[in-house]
Design a protein around this motif. Structure first.
Motif, PDB file in Angstrom:
ATOM      1  N   HIS A  35     -43.027   2.106 -24.131  1.00 40.14           N
ATOM      2  CA  HIS A  35     -41.966   3.058 -24.462  1.00 40.14           C
ATOM      3  C   HIS A  35     -42.042   4.325 -23.615  1.00 40.14           C
ATOM      4  CE1 HIS A  35     -41.593   0.582 -28.149  1.00 40.14           C
ATOM      5  NE2 HIS A  35     -40.352   1.007 -28.135  1.00 40.14           N
ATOM      6  N   GLY A 114     -50.937   9.266 -33.234  1.00 38.05           N
ATOM      7  CA  GLY A 114     -49.938   8.250 -33.510  1.00 38.05           C
ATOM      8  C   GLY A 114     -50.632   7.090 -34.195  1.00 38.05           C
ATOM      9  N   PHE A 132     -47.701  11.648 -35.818  1.00 42.39           N
ATOM     10  CA  PHE A 132     -46.549  10.756 -35.778  1.00 42.39           C
ATOM     11  C   PHE A 132     -46.918   9.446 -36.471  1.00 42.39           C
ATOM     12  CE2 PHE A 132     -46.343  13.725 -32.333  1.00 42.39           C
ATOM     13  CZ  PHE A 132     -45.024  14.165 -32.349  1.00 42.39           C
ATOM     14  N   SER A 134     -46.418   6.392 -35.724  1.00 45.25           N
ATOM     15  CA  SER A 134     -46.806   5.222 -34.923  1.00 45.25           C
ATOM     16  C   SER A 134     -46.935   5.645 -33.466  1.00 45.25           C
ATOM     17  CB  SER A 134     -45.761   4.109 -35.037  1.00 45.25           C
ATOM     18  OG  SER A 134     -44.561   4.491 -34.389  1.00 45.25           O
ATOM     19  N   SER A 136     -45.441   4.274 -30.967  1.00 40.48           N
ATOM     20  CA  SER A 136     -44.089   4.246 -30.395  1.00 40.48           C
ATOM     21  C   SER A 136     -43.320   5.513 -30.736  1.00 40.48           C
ATOM     22  CB  SER A 136     -43.322   3.023 -30.889  1.00 40.48           C
ATOM     23  OG  SER A 136     -43.938   1.833 -30.459  1.00 40.48           O
ATOM     24  N   ASP A 137     -43.502   6.019 -31.945  1.00 43.97           N
ATOM     25  CA  ASP A 137     -42.834   7.246 -32.359  1.00 43.97           C
ATOM     26  C   ASP A 137     -43.339   8.435 -31.545  1.00 43.97           C
ATOM     27  OD1 ASP A 137     -40.969   8.520 -34.201  1.00 43.97           O
ATOM     28  OD2 ASP A 137     -42.727   9.502 -35.063  1.00 43.97           O
ATOM     29  N   LYS A 140     -41.706   8.240 -28.153  1.00 43.26           N
ATOM     30  CA  LYS A 140     -40.315   8.700 -28.255  1.00 43.26           C
ATOM     31  C   LYS A 140     -40.254  10.225 -28.293  1.00 43.26           C
ATOM     32  CE  LYS A 140     -36.114   8.169 -31.058  1.00 43.26           C
ATOM     33  NZ  LYS A 140     -35.836   9.611 -31.107  1.00 43.26           N
ATOM     34  N   PHE A 141     -41.183  10.839 -29.031  1.00 43.51           N
ATOM     35  CA  PHE A 141     -41.226  12.297 -29.091  1.00 43.51           C
ATOM     36  C   PHE A 141     -41.398  12.906 -27.701  1.00 43.51           C
ATOM     37  CE2 PHE A 141     -44.256  15.856 -28.927  1.00 43.51           C
ATOM     38  CZ  PHE A 141     -43.483  16.866 -29.479  1.00 43.51           C
TER      39      PHE A 141
END
Length: 240
Positions: A35, A114, A132, A134, A136-137, A140-141
């Protein structure tokens, strides 16, 4: 007094140089890397993995050792990321370790976690700079943060372009105003000169026409006189 120590550190606007603590084969780590590095905007990040055991009894000591390795090069990184995929409550108990939490709280650069779960925050998440749900989160941040800065940058460029355009327009008007005055004055002077030239031309024509008329009249007078003389001579010749 350590709960808020790491959270008071300022995360750079564009955190690009990232130290990552995770298990190299963990699915969460792979998801994070995908990601982050394959983001749709083409933002480039520098990541360096510091492998550690992320569950079980060995995890706290292994993570602290990895943190020590990052701390020795702290000036090379903008943030430290701790990543782990999902798991049950017992799998995450290692993140409640006191010594590990103290190291996170006192770490010299922002620590972002994460850890893949949605209930019951662990202690290291409580003392970290940001947490966060995860890996992935977290990725994304970071991408969204870059995107937000890009929007601000584009807005600033647009404002600069608009202000610069107005500045150029104002200066152009200032330049054009004297220019228009100069053009008007030049045109009026040119027209005056042309009027004078036309007046002189007409005067010359009139004088020329007057001279021409007088010369023509004199020629006609002399011609008439000659004709009369010839006629008189002819008459005298006929009488003889």
């Amino acid at each position: 007094g350590m709960m808020d120590m790491n959270s008071t550190l300022d995360l750079p606007s564009l955190p690009r140089r990232l130290a990552v603590i995770s298990a190299e084969t963990a699915a969460g780590y792979r998801d994070f890397m995908h990601h982050l590095h394959d983001n749709e905007f083409g933002f480039r990040f520098e990541t360096e993995l510091f492998p550690a055991v992320m569950q079980g009894r060995e995890a706290p000591g292994s993570i602290v050792d990895a943190m020590d390795a990052v701390a020795r090069r702290a000036d090379e990184f903008d943030a430290l990321l701790m990543l782990r995929g999902g798991g049950g409550a017992m799998d995450l108990i290692c993140f409640d370790d006191y010594d590990l939490a103290v190291n996170v709280a006192q770490f010299p650069i922002p620590v972002l976690t994460g850890i893949g779960h949605v209930t019951n925050k662990t202690v290291i998440e409580e003392v970290a700079n940001q947490e966060f749900v995860s890996p992935s989160d977290l990725a994304k941040f970071l991408v969204d943060r870059f995107q937000g800065e890009l929007v601000k940058f584009n807005s600033l460029v647009s404002r600069i372009h608009t202000q610069f355009g107005r500045h150029i327009s104002r200066n152009a008007n200032r330049l054009n105003s004297p220019s228009a005055g100069i053009k008007y004055k030049f045109r009026m002077a040119f027209e005056r000169k042309m009027q004078i030239l036309r007046s002189k031309t007409n005067s010359i024509k009139q004088k020329f026409n007057g001279v021409f008329v007088r010369k023509r009249h004199a020629i006609y007078t002399k011609a008439s006189h000659i004709v009369l003389q010839v006629s008189g001579l002819r008459q005298a010749h006929l009488r003889l």
